[in-house]
Enzyme design. Structure first.
Site, short mmCIF file in Angstrom:
data_model
loop_
_atom_site.label_atom_id
_atom_site.label_comp_id
_atom_site.label_asym_id
_atom_site.label_seq_id
_atom_site.Cartn_x
_atom_site.Cartn_y
_atom_site.Cartn_z
N CYS A 1 13.24 11.84 6.07
CA CYS A 1 13.40 11.38 7.47
C CYS A 1 14.83 11.61 7.95
CB CYS A 1 13.01 9.92 7.58
SG CYS A 1 13.95 8.88 6.46
N LYS B 1 0.84 -1.20 0.00
CA LYS B 1 0.00 0.00 0.00
C LYS B 1 0.88 1.26 0.00
CE LYS B 1 -2.09 2.48 3.25
NZ LYS B 1 -2.02 3.80 2.59
N GLU C 1 10.32 1.57 10.23
CA GLU C 1 11.22 2.71 9.96
C GLU C 1 10.41 3.97 10.23
OE1 GLU C 1 14.31 2.24 9.33
OE2 GLU C 1 14.20 0.09 8.95
N GLU D 1 8.97 15.88 16.01
CA GLU D 1 9.28 15.92 14.58
C GLU D 1 8.35 16.91 13.87
OE1 GLU D 1 8.21 12.56 12.02
OE2 GLU D 1 10.22 12.59 11.21
P1 NAD Z 1 2.10 7.99 8.18
O1 NAD Z 1 2.52 7.17 9.33
O2 NAD Z 1 0.95 8.90 8.35
O3 NAD Z 1 1.73 7.06 6.94
C1 NAD Z 1 2.65 6.15 6.37
C2 NAD Z 1 1.89 5.05 5.68
O4 NAD Z 1 1.22 4.27 6.66
C3 NAD Z 1 0.81 5.53 4.72
O5 NAD Z 1 0.71 4.62 3.65
C4 NAD Z 1 -0.45 5.45 5.58
O6 NAD Z 1 -1.64 5.30 4.85
C5 NAD Z 1 -0.16 4.22 6.41
N1 NAD Z 1 -0.81 4.18 7.72
C6 NAD Z 1 -1.13 5.22 8.53
N2 NAD Z 1 -1.72 4.76 9.66
C7 NAD Z 1 -1.75 3.41 9.55
C8 NAD Z 1 -2.24 2.37 10.39
N3 NAD Z 1 -2.82 2.64 11.56
N4 NAD Z 1 -2.12 1.09 9.98
C9 NAD Z 1 -1.52 0.81 8.80
N5 NAD Z 1 -1.07 1.75 7.95
C10 NAD Z 1 -1.17 3.04 8.33
O7 NAD Z 1 3.41 8.77 7.69
P2 NAD Z 1 3.52 9.83 6.54
O8 NAD Z 1 2.92 11.10 7.05
O9 NAD Z 1 3.03 9.25 5.26
O10 NAD Z 1 5.11 9.99 6.40
C11 NAD Z 1 5.87 10.85 7.17
C12 NAD Z 1 6.53 10.09 8.30
O11 NAD Z 1 7.32 9.02 7.79
C13 NAD Z 1 7.50 10.96 9.09
O12 NAD Z 1 7.32 10.68 10.46
C14 NAD Z 1 8.87 10.47 8.63
O13 NAD Z 1 9.92 10.67 9.55
C15 NAD Z 1 8.60 9.02 8.41
N6 NAD Z 1 9.60 8.44 7.52
C16 NAD Z 1 10.54 7.58 8.04
C17 NAD Z 1 11.51 7.04 7.23
C18 NAD Z 1 12.55 6.10 7.78
O14 NAD Z 1 13.21 5.43 6.98
N7 NAD Z 1 12.73 5.99 9.08
C19 NAD Z 1 11.52 7.34 5.86
C20 NAD Z 1 10.56 8.21 5.37
C21 NAD Z 1 9.60 8.75 6.20
#
Ligand code: NAD
Length: 485
Positions: free
Chosen positions: A287, A178, A253, A389
């Protein structure tokens, strides 16, 4: 192959493009113009069930396909991503708001590299054998897990989506994936590329939708045995609470609040050039961006003045223009979150040196979501601005007076993803590298990535490592076999 982008995207299940069973769709907004330009499936657990049925059917053949065949298919996907670079880059920029040159130089080439890298890993992955004095030979089988779930965020859409999918497929699993509902188009196009490359039906299923419905349905499904997730710490916590009691393998991650530590003796120009990148690259939505800049007190004023001058020169504007160094923030919701963080910083006593405001380009992008690069000083390490963050073009400056204080400030965070250190003193650099609490440290560089290295964070930044053999190990189960001779 025609890579058309229809107004209404579809899921990719069992090798076929399909509407969601509910026939319900979500709007897809271009953040640079603020306008809707498409719809994406608002899928739910029924669609995930269908994807699981397709994946189960495909698994026996795919898991026993020769590694050479797997290599060929994955390598073909890498080639087709390269061939279609322009279409994919434009799709990424229209979805995400990042400058088109960045999509072309970084996001799409890296997506191709991910497939090429793990195509070769499929051919070279090996396991261990141990013999002992009791005439026993142990050998370890590394078997595919079965059906695995891959969930990715919006900041590096195709780059991170493929970073999970490629090793999962290389190891012989079938995948339910997804992408973020905020940036779905490149994942839709990837499905077309996979079909063209000859990936068998049902091996990769791409289902679009929201986190709490579609994402959680993946996490909750008992037939999906491992979850590889990249996203926020908040969602990671929720996912862990569902998946851990089901004893699923988990790779998380998550977020970061990374320190950039600058010493007076560093290579100044190189540090300046890279600190602008690590602060504001992709509008600060990486990130690995350094959002807390720690500067040796003796050069604090010099750094501050020069850094502000350089940040002023970052042209903000239409991501389709070659001259735009800063594009749009990914969505209205995220734009409002960042603006709220800036208000909190002001209330906490932060001194805004530059930025702090929304930016309104003229013409096509006048309704887009743009924020000026923002630099804040005068805030202590424990305030919200320095502990939570923000994930936008917002950084803080803090001086340090000793090595001990540099370490203390670096580690004054619940996160532990990455750090960068700028000094010519190799003893200081290596000492700090081993003391800073993070999974990744760069010395005199930033965002240098070698796909063989372990990638991931500690503390609230996640659990497990991606990259190289770590990813191949995550996507396989180890089974030990003992023979006595
Ligand atoms: P998010 O957690 O809102 O969403 C990420 C993904 O998870 C999306 O596809 C979303 O639909 C899905 N999702 C959300 N809630 C969920 C749940 N309860 N169950 C299953 N899936 C769910 O994050 P975002 O806003 O899309 O991305 C930004 C975040 O990602 C920031 O916190 C950033 O630091 C982090 N990030 C981390 C890394 C890393 O490698 N550590 C890399 C890129 C981004």
């Amino acid at each position: 192959m025609q890579l058309d982008i229809p107004f209404q995207l579809e899921n990719f299940i069992g090798g076929r493009f399909k509407k969601p069973i509910s026939n319900d769709f979500l709007p897809n907004i271009n953040p640079a113009s603020g306008e809707q330009y498409g719809e994406i499936p608002n899928s739910n657990k029924k669609d995930i069930e269908e994807a699981v049925v397709a994946a189960k059917k495909a698994f026996p053949d795919w898991s026993t396909t020769s590694t050479e065949k797997r290599f060929k298919v994955l390598n073909k996907i890498a080639e087709l991503i390269e061939v279609n670079l322009d279409i994919l880059a434009l799709a990424e920029t229209n979805d995400n708001g990042k400058p088109l040159w960045l999509s072309k130089e970084v996001d799409i080439p890296r997506a191709s590299s991910n497939f090429r890298f793990f195509a070769t890993a499929a051919m070279q992955f090996a396991s261990e054998s141990h013999s002992n004095e009791n005439n026993i030979i142990n050998y370890t089988l590394r078997q595919p897990i079965g059906i695995v779930g891959c969930i990715s965020p919006w900041n590096l859409p195709l780059y991170l989506f493929t970073w999970k999918i490629a090793p999962a497929l290389a190891a012989g699993n079938c995948v339910i994936a997804k992408p973020s509902e905020v940036t779905p188009v490149s994942a839709y196009l990837l499905a077309k590329i996979c079909k063209e490359a000859g990936l068998p039906d049902g091996v990769l299923n791409i289902v679009h939708g929201e986190g709490q419905t579609c994402g959680e349905a993946i996490v909750k499904h008992p037939a999906i045995k491992a979850i590889s997730f990249t996203g926020s710490t908040r969602a990671g916590e929720k996912i862990a609470s569902i998946a851990a009691p089901m004893f699923k393998k988990l790779s998380l991650e998550l977020g970061g609040k990374n320190p950039t530590v600058i010493f007076a003796d560093c290579d100044w120009d190189k540090m300046m050039f890279n600190t602008i990148r690590s602060s504001f690259g992709n509008q600060g939505q990486i990130c690995l961006c350094g959002s807390r800049i720690l500067i040796e007190a003796s050069v604090y004023e010099k750094f501050k003045n020069e850094f502000v001058e350089r940040a002023k020169k970052l042209t903000i504007g239409d991501p389709l223009h070659e001259s735009s160094k800063q594009g749009a923030i990914v969505s209205k919701v995220h734009f409002e979150k960042i603006m709220n963080c800036i208000e909190i910083a002001k209330k906490e006593g932060g001194n805004i040196l530059i930025g702090g405001k929304a930016f309104r380009p003229s013409g096509r992008c006048e309704k887009g979501f743009f924020i000026e690069p923002t630099i804040i000083e005068n805030l202590g390490p424990l305030c919200k601005t320095n502990t939570e963050e923000i994930f936008g073009p917002v950084v803080t400056l803090q001086p340090f007076h000793s090595l001990e204080e540099a370490i203390e400030l670096s580690n004054a965070s619940d996160y532990g993803l990455a750090a960068s250190i700028w000094t010519k003193d190799i003893s200081t650099a290596t000492m700090l590298a081993s003391t800073i609490e993070s999974g990744i440290v760069w010395i005199n560089c930033w965002l240098q990535r070698d796909l063989r290295t372990p990638f991931g964070g500690i503390k609230n930044s996640g659990v497990g490592r991606e990259g190289g053999w770590e990813a191949m190990r995550f996507f396989t189960e180890a089974k030990n076999v003992s023979i006595q001779y």
